[in-house]
Design an enzyme around this catalytic site. Structure first.
Site, mmCIF file in Angstrom:
data_model
loop_
_atom_site.group_PDB
_atom_site.id
_atom_site.type_symbol
_atom_site.label_atom_id
_atom_site.label_comp_id
_atom_site.label_asym_id
_atom_site.label_seq_id
_atom_site.Cartn_x
_atom_site.Cartn_y
_atom_site.Cartn_z
ATOM 1 N N ASP A 34 -3.186 9.014 7.113
ATOM 2 C CA ASP A 34 -2.252 8.009 6.589
ATOM 3 C C ASP A 34 -0.868 8.597 6.403
ATOM 4 O OD1 ASP A 34 -5.059 7.076 5.687
ATOM 5 O OD2 ASP A 34 -3.730 5.328 5.641
ATOM 6 N N ARG A 92 0.868 -1.184 0.000
ATOM 7 C CA ARG A 92 0.000 0.000 0.000
ATOM 8 C C ARG A 92 0.905 1.234 0.000
ATOM 9 N NH1 ARG A 92 -5.295 -0.059 3.337
ATOM 10 N NH2 ARG A 92 -5.841 1.245 1.553
ATOM 11 N N ASN A 116 -5.631 11.371 3.949
ATOM 12 C CA ASN A 116 -6.488 10.417 4.672
ATOM 13 C C ASN A 116 -7.524 9.854 3.704
ATOM 14 O OD1 ASN A 116 -7.244 9.114 7.185
ATOM 15 N ND2 ASN A 116 -9.079 10.378 7.175
HETATM 16 O O1 MRU Z 1 -7.829 2.131 3.317
HETATM 17 P P1 MRU Z 1 -7.723 2.119 4.811
HETATM 18 O O2 MRU Z 1 -8.905 1.512 5.474
HETATM 19 O O3 MRU Z 1 -6.411 1.534 5.269
HETATM 20 O O4 MRU Z 1 -7.697 3.656 5.198
HETATM 21 C C1 MRU Z 1 -7.629 4.003 6.551
HETATM 22 C C2 MRU Z 1 -7.680 5.462 6.797
HETATM 23 O O5 MRU Z 1 -7.739 6.271 5.889
HETATM 24 C C3 MRU Z 1 -7.563 5.904 8.224
HETATM 25 O O6 MRU Z 1 -8.314 7.060 8.461
HETATM 26 C C4 MRU Z 1 -6.079 6.184 8.549
HETATM 27 O O7 MRU Z 1 -5.280 5.095 8.176
HETATM 28 C C5 MRU Z 1 -5.854 6.489 9.965
HETATM 29 S S1 MRU Z 1 -6.015 5.074 10.967
HETATM 30 C C6 MRU Z 1 -5.601 5.434 12.559
#
Ligand code: MRU
Length: 344
Positions: free
Chosen positions: A234, A88, A244
């Site tokens: 993120d 990712r 995010n």
């Molecule tokens: O695609 P995801 O579910 O991994 O995305 C998660 C998010 O965007 C969260 O808001 C972010 O990782 C913060 S988690 C503490």
């Protein structure tokens, strides 16, 4: 409180988040490639949780390696680091955790010491995650008042970390400080981390939560149903640009339109102090997440789909960034620098 990931019986165990909210069960891995697939397929997701999963993936890689010299072990760990690192691209905690584990091995005297050291390091990173979230929660709780209704987007809770959560950690700490709060969670299409995970997690922990479609954010704010917003991140740049879950930018823009404070909660490991916005790769995910799986399509066959997983919220829309080292405020460049100086 849910524990998202742990080490047990020489394996990494994690809640399979693809099965929530229907089934709460742990799935186990003893192969780092399995952990990489789990991250890619959202069995585990959320920036801090991805980081810890990758750290345990490196522990497995160190154990799977037959290397008898440190040099050979580092070679094998580097292969694993690349493999896990490709899963990712946007969440910076992934790279942070992989490098931390690799550096621990690099500084060891021999391969067996390295295997023990990376294991100890991964365990302590997992425990630190919870401590950090609790400190962040206490710092953030001071920004919220008794009776507040707080909107959140995506899932930045226990399920996105080892436990307790970032944005939801702030909400938990606010409640634990004796204030009564209500949460409004957005569905967070297309993967629905809001309805599948945040709604599940908050109901599991007896925190008052209501669910709205993403399209009702404007309605809820215009009708004064929301006092404040808190989301996770993120990746946060040194300038305060926040990456995010897709849709965060819309929520922040709408909050500004209605004069509602918009906060971000994230640990220092989510900061990328080197990159500029042009360097950040936004993950593009499969069109099927938007158009529906075969047999259950919600869009016509052959439709073109754009499915970015994240967006960027500019610093001028952010009222404050809550971290374990304190709350950064505008001007962000100076404020973030100060938090890092105080902490390292
Ligand atoms: O695609 P995801 O579910 O991994 O995305 C998660 C998010 O965007 C969260 O808001 C972010 O990782 C913060 S988690 C503490």
């Amino acid at each position: 409180m849910l524990r998202t990931i742990l080490w047990r019986d020489d394996k990494v165990a994690m809640i399979d988040q693809t099965k929530l909210p229907g089934t709460l069960e742990y799935v186990e891995y003893d192969d780092y490639k399995g952990v990489a697939d789990a991250i890619r397929n959202l069995v585990i997701r959320g920036a801090p949780a991805i980081g810890i999963a990758a750290a345990f993936g490196m522990v497995l890689a160190a154990r799977q390696s037959q290397a008898e010299t440190l040099e050979d072990l580092l070679h094998d760990l580097n292969v694993a680091r690349m493999h896990l690192g490709e899963t990712r691209p946007t969440a910076v905690n992934l790279v942070w955790a992989l490098n931390k584990i690799y550096d621990t091995a690099r500084l060891s005297a021999d391969p067996n010491t390295a295997r023990t050291a990376v294991f100890d390091q991964a365990l302590s990173m997992a425990e630190d995650d919870i401590t950090t979230n609790k400190t962040m929660g206490r710092n953030g709780s001071q920004l919220f008042n008794d009776g507040d209704t707080i909107m959140t987007h995506c899932n930045a809770g226990a399920l996105a970390t080892v436990g307790y959560g970032t944005a939801l950690g702030v909400i938990r700490a606010t409640k634990d400080s004796g204030k009564s709060v209500q949460v409004v969670a957005t569905e967070t299409r297309p993967v629905q981390q809001g309805s599948r995970l945040t709604a599940f997690e908050l109901m599991h922990d007896n925190i008052d939560v209501s669910l709205i479609p993403d399209t009702a954010v404007g309605y809820a704010m215009a009708n004064r149903l929301i006092d404040k917003v808190v989301v996770g991140a993120d990746r946060i740049l040194s300038t305060g640009h926040v990456y995010n879950k897709i849709g965060t930018y819309q929520v922040a823009t709408m909050a500004r339109q209605h004069g509602i404070p918009f906060y971000v909660a994230a640990p220092l490991s989510t900061f990328d102090m080197e990159s500029e916005p042009k360097d950040v790769v936004i993950e593009m995910r499969r069109s099927m997440e938007v158009s529906g799986p075969p047999g259950n399509r919600t869009a016509p066959e052959g439709i073109n789909v754009l499915n970015p997983a994240f967006d960027m919220t500019p610093p001028e829309l952010v009222s404050g960034i809550i971290t374990e080292a304190g709350v950064a405020t505008t001007p962000y460049v100076e404020s973030i620098k100060k938090l890092f100086k105080a902490n390292f």
